[in-house]
Structure formats: C-alpha cells, structure tokens
Design an enzyme around this catalytic site. Structure first.
Site, PDB file in Angstrom:
ATOM      1  CD  GLU A 282      -2.752  -1.742  11.781  1.00  0.00           C
ATOM      2  OE1 GLU A 282      -1.728  -1.277  12.313  1.00  0.00           O
ATOM      3  OE2 GLU A 282      -2.835  -1.953  10.556  1.00  0.00           O
TER       4      GLU A 282
ATOM      5  CE  LYS B 172      -5.570  -1.503   3.521  1.00  0.00           C
ATOM      6  NZ  LYS B 172      -5.852  -2.788   4.188  1.00  0.00           N
TER       7      LYS B 172
ATOM      8  CE  LYS C  31      -2.000   0.291   4.740  1.00  0.00           C
ATOM      9  NZ  LYS C  31      -1.926  -1.105   5.097  1.00  0.00           N
TER      10      LYS C  31
ATOM     11  N   GLY D  28       0.703  -9.511   4.781  1.00  0.00           N
ATOM     12  CA  GLY D  28       1.723 -10.541   4.884  1.00  0.00           C
ATOM     13  C   GLY D  28       2.986 -10.159   4.131  1.00  0.00           C
TER      14      GLY D  28
ATOM     15  CB  VAL E 126      -5.001  -0.241  -2.246  1.00  0.00           C
ATOM     16  CG1 VAL E 126      -6.455  -0.673  -2.400  1.00  0.00           C
ATOM     17  CG2 VAL E 126      -4.906   1.241  -1.955  1.00  0.00           C
TER      18      VAL E 126
ATOM     19  CD  GLU F  33      -1.109  -2.442  -7.247  1.00  0.00           C
ATOM     20  OE1 GLU F  33      -2.134  -2.460  -6.561  1.00  0.00           O
ATOM     21  OE2 GLU F  33      -1.086  -2.197  -8.464  1.00  0.00           O
TER      22      GLU F  33
ATOM     23  CB  ILE G 279      -5.135  -7.544  -5.071  1.00  0.00           C
ATOM     24  CG1 ILE G 279      -5.601  -8.681  -4.157  1.00  0.00           C
ATOM     25  CG2 ILE G 279      -6.015  -7.451  -6.310  1.00  0.00           C
ATOM     26  CD1 ILE G 279      -7.028  -8.492  -3.643  1.00  0.00           C
TER      27      ILE G 279
ATOM     28  CB  VAL H 232       6.445  -4.693   4.022  1.00  0.00           C
ATOM     29  CG1 VAL H 232       6.390  -4.429   2.527  1.00  0.00           C
ATOM     30  CG2 VAL H 232       5.065  -5.011   4.562  1.00  0.00           C
TER      31      VAL H 232
ATOM     32  CG  ASP I 173      -6.203  -0.757   7.265  1.00  0.00           C
ATOM     33  OD1 ASP I 173      -5.024  -0.436   7.026  1.00  0.00           O
ATOM     34  OD2 ASP I 173      -6.782  -1.706   6.703  1.00  0.00           O
TER      35      ASP I 173
END
Lengths: 428, 428
Positions: A192, A207, A107, A304, A134, A131, A138, A15, A203
C-alpha cells in the site's frame, strides 16, 4: 421475469473495472442465475478519460460519487473507492439515506464505521454487504453468516494480508532478510502507499474486526484489536522456527472468552504441517471453528481484479436473488457491546533475545523467567558473528501477563543488546 | 417478528439427532440470526423408543414419513432418512406436492432423481436444498451457487469420501496393505453397509454429479460419471507415488469441455505439496475454479453428527431468512442436457504392471506404448520377491484413447502377470 437490478459503481480502479467486465461479458449467465438482468446504469471515478481496457458505453457518468449514490436509476450502490472516510463514507451514507442497497469492498470504512452504517441501512430496510472486504475471493462472510448459521462460533483465525505472507514465505524460501524482501515487494507494487497498513497488520486487523463481529454477534471493534506487525521478524526467527517444525505467519485470531472479546493480529508460530503453516505466497486462508462443524478451512486469492470482483458480484447476485440479511448476521441494533479481553489464554511462546556475550548473562535471563513463573520447554543459544549471543526459548504455556512481567524485568537488566521478541505459538 | 419456521424431521439417526440438538440448544441464537423462531413440530423415524440422548418432548410423532411430510403444521420437510428410493423419495415427493420447502442430506436421492424433484419443487414455487449432501460440514453448495455466482466455473475437484481418504492415507502412514486397512476401517464402523458405495467411488460419484450440475448449469447426470474405486491401489503404488512426490487420492473432477461434460471419480496422483496432496485422514476437500476467482479451496469434516447437522441447519436458516434460490443455481427447466465427454484431455499417467520375469518382456511393453503414441517420461523396474518384475512408468501427456489402446494391446501380450493399473496425474 423481475425487473433488472441496476448498479451504480463508484470507483473504477482494478476492482471496479473487474466488476464492469463481469457484468458486460456474462450478462446472460448472470441473468439466468439471478432470474433477472444485472445492469450498470451509472459510474463514477476520479478520471473519466483513463483507458481501463473496458467500454463504459451506455453508462451515465457522475463526477461526484454522492450524486451517483442517489440517482433514481440506481438500485445498488457499489462502493469501490476505498478509504475509511471522505468520499467513500459520504457516498455510502448518501446511498443508504436514498434507500439503496450497498455493496462495498471497503474494509477500513466498515472496520471504523460499520456499526453506524449497518444500523442506518437496516433501519431503512436495506442491506449492506461486504464479502470483498475480507479475504478477497474467498466467500468467507457468506460461509460464516449463512453456511455456519447453526453454529456457535468458537474461534476464527486467518492469514488475511497476502503481502505479509508473501514477505514471510519469501524470506524463508530465498533466505533473505526482511528489509530486502520488503524492498522487493515494494518494487513489485505489492505494498500500500502507506506500507504500515500491510506490514503493521492494520489492513488485516480491519478484516479481523469484521470477522469477529459476524462470528460473535458483537459490535465491530477495531480499536479492540491487539495489533503487531511483522517488521521485527528476522530471517533467524524464520529459520529457527522452521527448525523446530513451525512457520511464522501474520495470524489474526478472534475468540470470545469469559473476560471479553479477544482479537489479536500478530506474527505467530503455527505447525509447519498445518494448512496455515503450508500457506505460501500471497494466498489467504481463513479458519472457522464452530461447536457443530468443528473446523472449516477456506483458502483462496486475497486480492487482485478477478477474485475481488468475484466477491463483489457474489453480493450483487444475492441482492438480485432477494436475499435480505443483516449486515453482521444479526440486526445491528442487537450486536453486543463487548470489552476487549484483558488477558489472553495461556499459550506457549517463542522468545528471541540477544545477550551481551558475557559470563552469567544467560543465568540472569533464566532467573527472571523463573521468578515470573515462565517455564522453559526448550532453549538454544547459538554463535553469532558479532559480540552478541542470540538465545531462543520456547516456553510452556504461559499467561501473557507473566510473560510481560518477565520481558519488562529482562529489559531492565543490563544483559540484552536490544528488545526481546516474543511470538505466540498458536495451536491450529 | 415473522412467524416461526416449523420443521418436520424424517429420520432420527446421527444427523437427525444432531439437528434436533441444535434446534433445542440454540433456540435464541437461531431466532436472533433468522429474525424468527425455528421450531420442530413433528418427527418420524423407524423406532420411536430408541434412546437418542435428546428429548423429543413437544414434537408430534408420525410413523409414516409421508404423513409427516404433508402435515399442516410443517413448513419445511427435513429428509434425513437416506436411500435413493423408497420412503425418502416418496416422502420428498409428497412434501413437494403438499407445498413444503425441502432440506435433504440425501446425495443418492438427488444424484438419481434430482432433476425431476427440483423441477417439481420449482414449479410449485418451493425450494429444495441439500448442502449436507456434499462434503458434510463444508458450505460448498452455497459457495459455488451463491458466493461464486459471478464466475464461469472452469473446474471442480474434490476428495469427498472420507473413508477412502482414511484408507489411502492410513496405508501410507502405517505401511499396511489395502486389505488390512479396509478391515480396520470396517471394524471402526467407517464403511457403509455396502462398502462398494465407499471404496467403489459411488458415494463420492453422487456428490460429484451434484457439484457438476451446479457448476455448469447442466442436468444432474450420475450415469455420466466415469467411476473407478480404490480397490486396486496397492501399498507399492502409494510408496512409489510418494517417492516421486505424489499422493494418491480418490479424486472427483468435473469440467465442461468442447466434447461434453467430463465427470470422473477415480484414484489420481496429485502433488504431495498441494492442498489436496496434504489432505490426511477422513477430512474432505473441494477445489472450485472460476474464471474470475481463480481457485478457492474448502476443507472440512465430510461426515459426523455435528458437521452434517451444521450443513442441514445452514439450509434451514436460509429458508428462514427468505432466501429462495433454484435448486441447482439456475431454474431446473433451464438446466442443459449434456452428453458425457467422449474423450478426456491428455494428462500424464502413472502405470504399474507386473511382468513375467523373462528376457524381452520390458522391450515388448515399451514397443506397444511407443506404437500407440504413448511417450514415457520416467520408468522404473524393481525386484520383487516372486517371479514377477513390477514396472512403473510415468508417461508424458497422453490422450486417454491412446492409453486405452496401449493397455489393450499390452494385455493381449503374454508378458503381464495381471491387469495393468493406470492412474491419472491430475494437475492441481
């Protein structure tokens, strides 16, 4: 033009690297949209020498993320390390204390420590945005907190763990048992390090706890999430559900009831023809329901490099444009304390159990259900290759307490060969 | 606490009434979320006496929306009258001149005059927001402008006219011809006073022009939208498309190409199994594609009191919270002028034509297609109850220019009984 917004990025995994790429490659576009330049001034990661396929030239390096978080030339601390405690938490707290805005994709950190972190940030007049924590790419936090700000939210639901949805849809499409697809997902690197985080629903539960807080103005309460993973879902469940027009999804549902806040993350049956039922593979979907808007459904990649970096950049751009909003939509100190709902709304259930292949076994089960007030809508017994007789039952709407009573009774009888499986049928 | 935000609402039809209801019924919730009270100070509508099922007590009344727009006790002018010109335009201009922020649900006004209005508002340091103008309750403007602000947008697509989607899906499910379902929709009050706005694709075209501007940082160019309605879609088209695994949708597509900005609103074939293909009834769907996020799909109600009022309130709440963003995502004076793309990307086409039932007719058609370089993927001729022989063709990827050439040639032959129908097959 306003002064540049200066980012300090902690964590240069997938990320973090994605964020660096966007900031480097789209400097002009970002500046045009934000009305000011977006710059990275400093970065921090475990290894300085790793080749990440992107240049770090021009950025100061910090070995210690806490030092990064408190640098004078950092306006926004971007936390992309992960982990609910340890360095991520220490650095986030340090950033808030040092008067920085914070953007995080973490999260677990927020599900466990979000109330305190939000309040510290807000006391200091700074924002904490998440953002990317979660449903990946999206823009669900934004849609819920801002776009639907005129609504009383009535329910939020979501398929928010792509790995679980991959496993469940792959079992169906390839006709493979859970263990085999689990191993496949493992080989593909979808799981994971601790796979329980995925398949145990933890996980996705993190969220859901964040979404519920925003939706209902309540304190984040991960402990209040009723958690159930997909480990006990068999290929027979999937086939039988399909046969009845359903799909099995690891579905998070949150709603505020007269009895408290209901937060469940569990495998559910949903109609095959619904948007949730049609969701294949690793894609995520969130369903937002409000009294004015009725229902909005958001669908997109849940993980991703690109999608998650996109979400992080959405938060960064908001800060650059001057949007100052409470972490969970209302001030953290006004978030309501709420108790977990003690009993959930009656819903139909799908039950699977394996009976010893002996006369009278089915009658005993039916009697137990009847005595507990569980009414049967459909039942099916089918032949198996061993000495057991699998039985499938779809109930009419049943209070969870009644079902629990029946299941307990049933396991006390000497007719089941193992624990019965009970899955909610969620109306979507 | 900051001073209350004072709204002046012009237009008390369905949407205006919905906004009044939300502001009256959820005062506390809105104040908690925005950090300040949201108040209505004045309203304006055609008829003062009409019973709207909601109290207007405490609001000043203005017969003239221009007067409303310039009142000292109004901070935000909420334009819900509709119409691309006339009072809506005059009042919006007056509001901007008087230094008000503006929230509007008026797609026609912005599609035709958005560039100028946005620039006036921004010159005056005020905002002009229009979430409700596109796809009803779906927070699509916000998602695109803010949530995906880190992306270079590559394509936006959408089914944004619920009436057309109702007609098309109803034709399919009930097996009824276009005229009959059109009449049904008319009886149900689904159609605009001028139905061409719906079935001719104009209303959806307005929305597409707004989305394209935001997606690509270009001036709003409604004249550049290539428009085609659903009036020529027959029940045979729908059945044949279904037979090949497709659905027919009135689909808007915008993408920036090397040859300019491509904006099309036309009936297209999409895979039946895709989210767009699965969209039934009056629901809207927008697909946003960006280089980082890949694809995000938003689905929700495209019209109605609650959903549209929800979108209006989203904008109001943003203003209350201090979000100041350019109307189209970048400053209006920096929006690029762009020419409509002269030729579109090659795609497969679905062709339907009716031949005179004479020997050699099909050979002539095939020859014309071949000469123009249009390659046939699948063809099907079927029996009809009159003297014509309907022929369906699915082409391989074909440049629109080549197809146009072939269609022109074909109509010059004496073999067709009417104009051929050509629909794009959009990959989604």
């Amino acid at each position: 033009m306003t002064a540049p917004l200066r980012l300090g990025i902690a964590g240069l995994g997938t990320v973090g690297t994605g964020v660096v790429k966007i900031v480097r490659q789209k400097a002009n576009l970002l500046a045009q949209r934000a009305g000011r330049a977006i710059e990275i001034t400093a970065v921090s990661a475990r290894s300085r020498d790793k080749d990440r396929g992107v240049s770090l030239t021009g950025y100061a390096w910090e070995d210690d993320p806490v030092k990064l978080a408190t640098r004078d030339d950092v306006d926004v601390f971007v936390e992309l390390m992960g982990g609910s405690d340890g360095p991520a938490k220490a650095a986030t707290e340090a950033a808030i204390d040092a008067g920085k805005d914070v953007v995080t994709a973490n999260k677990a950190l927020l599900a466990l420590h979000g109330n305190g972190l939000a309040q510290s940030a807000e006391d200091a007049g700074h924002v904490l945005r998440f953002e990317a924590a979660v449903a990946g790419g999206i823009p669900v936090i934004k849609s819920l907190t801002e776009g639907l700000a005129g609504n009383e939210i009535t329910r939020v639901m979501g398929v928010m763990n792509g790995t679980c949805n991959y496993i469940l849809t792959r079992m169906q499409s390839a006709g493979l048992p859970y263990d085999e697809v689990f191993e496949e997902a493992n080989q593909l690197g979808y799981l994971e390090a601790d796979p329980t985080l995925d398949v145990g629903g933890i996980d996705a539960g993190h969220k859901l706890a964040l979404l519920a807080s925003i939706a209902f103005g309540t304190q984040v309460d991960f402990d209040g999430v009723s958690l159930e993973g997909i480990q006990n879902i068999t290929i027979e469940d999937i086939h039988q559900a399909a046969d009845m027009g359903y799909r099995i999804k690891l579905l998070g549902v949150a709603r505020k009831t007269g009895r408290g806040l209901e937060q469940r993350m569990s495998p559910c049956l949903v109609p095959a023809s619904s948007p949730l039922g049609q969701l294949e593979g690793g894609t995520n979907m969130v369903v937002l329901e409000g009294d004015a808007v009725e229902q909005v459904v958001l669908r997109g990649p849940g993980a991703g490099m690109g999608p998650t970096a996109s979400a992080v950049m959405g938060d960064v751009m908001d800060i650059a444009r001057g949007l100052r909003i409470s972490t969970f939509g209302i001030p953290a100190k006004e978030l309501a304390e709420t108790s977990p709902a003690t009993a959930a709304t009656p819903v139909p259930y799908y039950l699977r159990m394996a009976l010893h292949d002996k006369p009278g076994a089915l009658a005993k089960v039916a009697t137990v259900l009847g005595n507990a007030g569980v009414s049967i809508d459909r039942m099916r017994q089918y032949r198996h290759d061993d000495e057991t007789a699998p039985v499938l039952i779809v109930t009419h709407k049943t209070a969870p307490a009644a079902l629990d009573e029946a299941l307990t009774e049933m396991t006390n009888l000497d007719v089941l060969t193992g624990a019965p499986v009970a899955l909610r049928i969620e109306s979507v």
